[in-house]
Design an enzyme around this catalytic site. Structure first.
Site, PDB file in Angstrom:
ATOM      1  N   HIS A 257      20.418  20.451   7.230  1.00 39.88           N
ATOM      2  CA  HIS A 257      20.161  19.027   7.421  1.00 39.88           C
ATOM      3  C   HIS A 257      21.133  18.228   6.576  1.00 39.88           C
ATOM      4  O   HIS A 257      21.218  18.438   5.367  1.00 39.88           O
ATOM      5  CB  HIS A 257      18.728  18.676   7.038  1.00 39.88           C
TER       6      HIS A 257
ATOM      7  N   GLN B 221      12.107  10.325  14.710  1.00 39.64           N
ATOM      8  CA  GLN B 221      11.124  11.051  15.518  1.00 39.64           C
ATOM      9  C   GLN B 221      10.276  10.066  16.329  1.00 39.64           C
ATOM     10  O   GLN B 221       9.733   9.112  15.800  1.00 39.64           O
ATOM     11  CB  GLN B 221      10.198  11.891  14.633  1.00 39.64           C
TER      12      GLN B 221
ATOM     13  N   GLU C  86      17.780  18.919   0.991  1.00 42.88           N
ATOM     14  CA  GLU C  86      17.953  18.729   2.435  1.00 42.88           C
ATOM     15  C   GLU C  86      16.899  17.776   3.009  1.00 42.88           C
ATOM     16  O   GLU C  86      16.522  17.871   4.173  1.00 42.88           O
ATOM     17  CB  GLU C  86      17.930  20.073   3.164  1.00 42.88           C
TER      18      GLU C  86
ATOM     19  N   SER D  38       8.263  13.243  10.051  1.00 42.22           N
ATOM     20  CA  SER D  38       8.811  14.011   8.930  1.00 42.22           C
ATOM     21  C   SER D  38      10.317  13.819   8.793  1.00 42.22           C
ATOM     22  O   SER D  38      10.917  14.340   7.861  1.00 42.22           O
ATOM     23  CB  SER D  38       8.498  15.504   9.091  1.00 42.22           C
TER      24      SER D  38
ATOM     25  N   ARG E 209      17.310  13.671  20.868  1.00 38.81           N
ATOM     26  CA  ARG E 209      16.007  14.331  20.845  1.00 38.81           C
ATOM     27  C   ARG E 209      15.406  14.437  22.244  1.00 38.81           C
ATOM     28  O   ARG E 209      14.393  15.111  22.440  1.00 38.81           O
ATOM     29  CB  ARG E 209      15.050  13.563  19.936  1.00 38.81           C
TER      30      ARG E 209
ATOM     31  N   LYS F  67      19.384  25.923  13.765  1.00 38.70           N
ATOM     32  CA  LYS F  67      18.989  24.512  13.879  1.00 38.70           C
ATOM     33  C   LYS F  67      19.860  23.654  12.969  1.00 38.70           C
ATOM     34  O   LYS F  67      20.081  23.997  11.803  1.00 38.70           O
ATOM     35  CB  LYS F  67      17.520  24.340  13.474  1.00 38.70           C
TER      36      LYS F  67
ATOM     37  N   ARG G  73      10.882  22.370   3.144  1.00 42.26           N
ATOM     38  CA  ARG G  73      12.154  21.653   3.165  1.00 42.26           C
ATOM     39  C   ARG G  73      12.482  21.226   1.747  1.00 42.26           C
ATOM     40  O   ARG G  73      11.717  20.488   1.127  1.00 42.26           O
ATOM     41  CB  ARG G  73      12.046  20.429   4.096  1.00 42.26           C
TER      42      ARG G  73
ATOM     43  N   GLU H 202       4.461  22.584  13.078  1.00 49.22           N
ATOM     44  CA  GLU H 202       5.273  22.876  11.889  1.00 49.22           C
ATOM     45  C   GLU H 202       4.524  22.406  10.647  1.00 49.22           C
ATOM     46  O   GLU H 202       4.318  21.199  10.463  1.00 49.22           O
ATOM     47  CB  GLU H 202       6.637  22.174  11.947  1.00 49.22           C
ATOM     48  N   TRP H 203       4.120  23.353   9.806  1.00 50.99           N
ATOM     49  CA  TRP H 203       3.527  22.948   8.533  1.00 50.99           C
ATOM     50  C   TRP H 203       4.639  22.746   7.518  1.00 50.99           C
ATOM     51  O   TRP H 203       5.316  23.690   7.140  1.00 50.99           O
ATOM     52  CB  TRP H 203       2.542  23.996   8.008  1.00 50.99           C
ATOM     53  N   ARG H 204       4.826  21.474   7.116  1.00 53.73           N
ATOM     54  CA  ARG H 204       5.806  21.140   6.098  1.00 53.73           C
ATOM     55  C   ARG H 204       5.173  21.392   4.731  1.00 53.73           C
ATOM     56  O   ARG H 204       4.575  20.506   4.127  1.00 53.73           O
ATOM     57  CB  ARG H 204       6.256  19.695   6.276  1.00 53.73           C
TER      58      ARG H 204
END
Length: 253
Positions: A143, A236, A86, A232, A213, A170, A82, A46-48
């Site tokens: 989120h 996590q 959020e 991120s 998770r 999601k 993002r 995932e490229w933020r």
């Protein structure tokens, strides 16, 4: 429930897939993080993009995406901006947000884009339509870093994402106690059992929610997020520990 196929990856079957974020500010840092993925178990990168210092320059964004695609090879690539509302790093107006996601989808370099469902139904529908026309899948997301809504509201948000034709709904929420985590898990189970015709992703954040998770294969969340270096989002786990636990649980089921 129909799984979602992205490159050689089937999301919605078996062990939850692992997504690892890339959160660099410069192109060099972004590509260095991507290169490190060769030595860890990553299903989706995932490229933020909200971390990227030049994210408001579309030419620079496409330049990064082109090189990311080359570095990642056949690993699926999700692009996410993002927004600050959020939990992201930057704000972006709706027109620019739509343009960013649509042009990324049309570039041929990404496999999925993330679209925040409360951006507005018209804009969300436009992005989904254009992404699908380009052969790109869409993760619709929400989120809440303040609280965990009640079970009915969580299910309603996921159903809204599905109704807008996102490929993967999601939702991520913040727990204040263990009961909030149970609310998220109960909503996940209800959505999968009663309404979902596609994979969903759910998680309860922070340390209190870390169990959410790990147990997606039991309750119905098809993908989970792990950190290679910098997380991120709160809660996590490191990707190697996450991979170990997911496979241990899978073996016991």
């Amino acid at each position: 429930m129909k799984p979602v196929k992205v490159r050689n990856l089937i999301i919605g079957e078996g062990i939850p897939k692992i997504c690892v974020p890339i959160v660099g500010e410069t192109k060099e840092d972004i590509l260095a993080q991507a290169r490190s993925f060769a030595s860890i178990p990553v299903d989706v990168a995932e490229w933020r993009a909200d971390w990227f210092a030049q994210v408001f320059d579309m030419e620079a964004v496409l330049d990064v995406l082109k090189d990311l695609r080359e570095v990642l090879g056949d690993t699926a690539l999700l692009m996410t901006f993002r927004t600050s509302k959020e939990g992201g790093e930057k704000a972006m107006d709706e027109k620019a947000y739509a343009q960013l996601n649509i042009q990324a989808a049309q570039s041929g370099f990404v496999d999925l884009v993330d679209v925040e469902v409360f951006t507005g139904d018209e804009i969300v529908s436009q992005i989904i339509k254009e992404a699908h026309a380009a052969g790109v899948k869409v993760v619709a997301s929400n989120h809440d870093f303040e609280k965990t809504p009640d079970q009915e509201e969580l299910v309603n948000r996921l159903r809204k994402m599905q109704a807008l034709d996102a490929d993967i709904p999601k939702i991520a929420v913040m727990p204040h106690n263990q009961k909030d985590v149970l609310t998220l898990l109960a909503a996940t189970e209800e959505m999968v059992r009663k309404y979902a015709d596609r994979p969903i992703i759910t998680m309860s954040m922070a340390g209190t929610g870390v169990i959410s998770r790990l147990c997606g294969e039991v309750f119905g969340s098809a993908l989970t997020f792990g950190a290679a270096a910098k997380a991120s989002a709160p809660g996590q786990m490191g990707v190697l520990d996450l991979h170990t636990v997911l496979h241990l649980l899978h073996g016991a089921l």
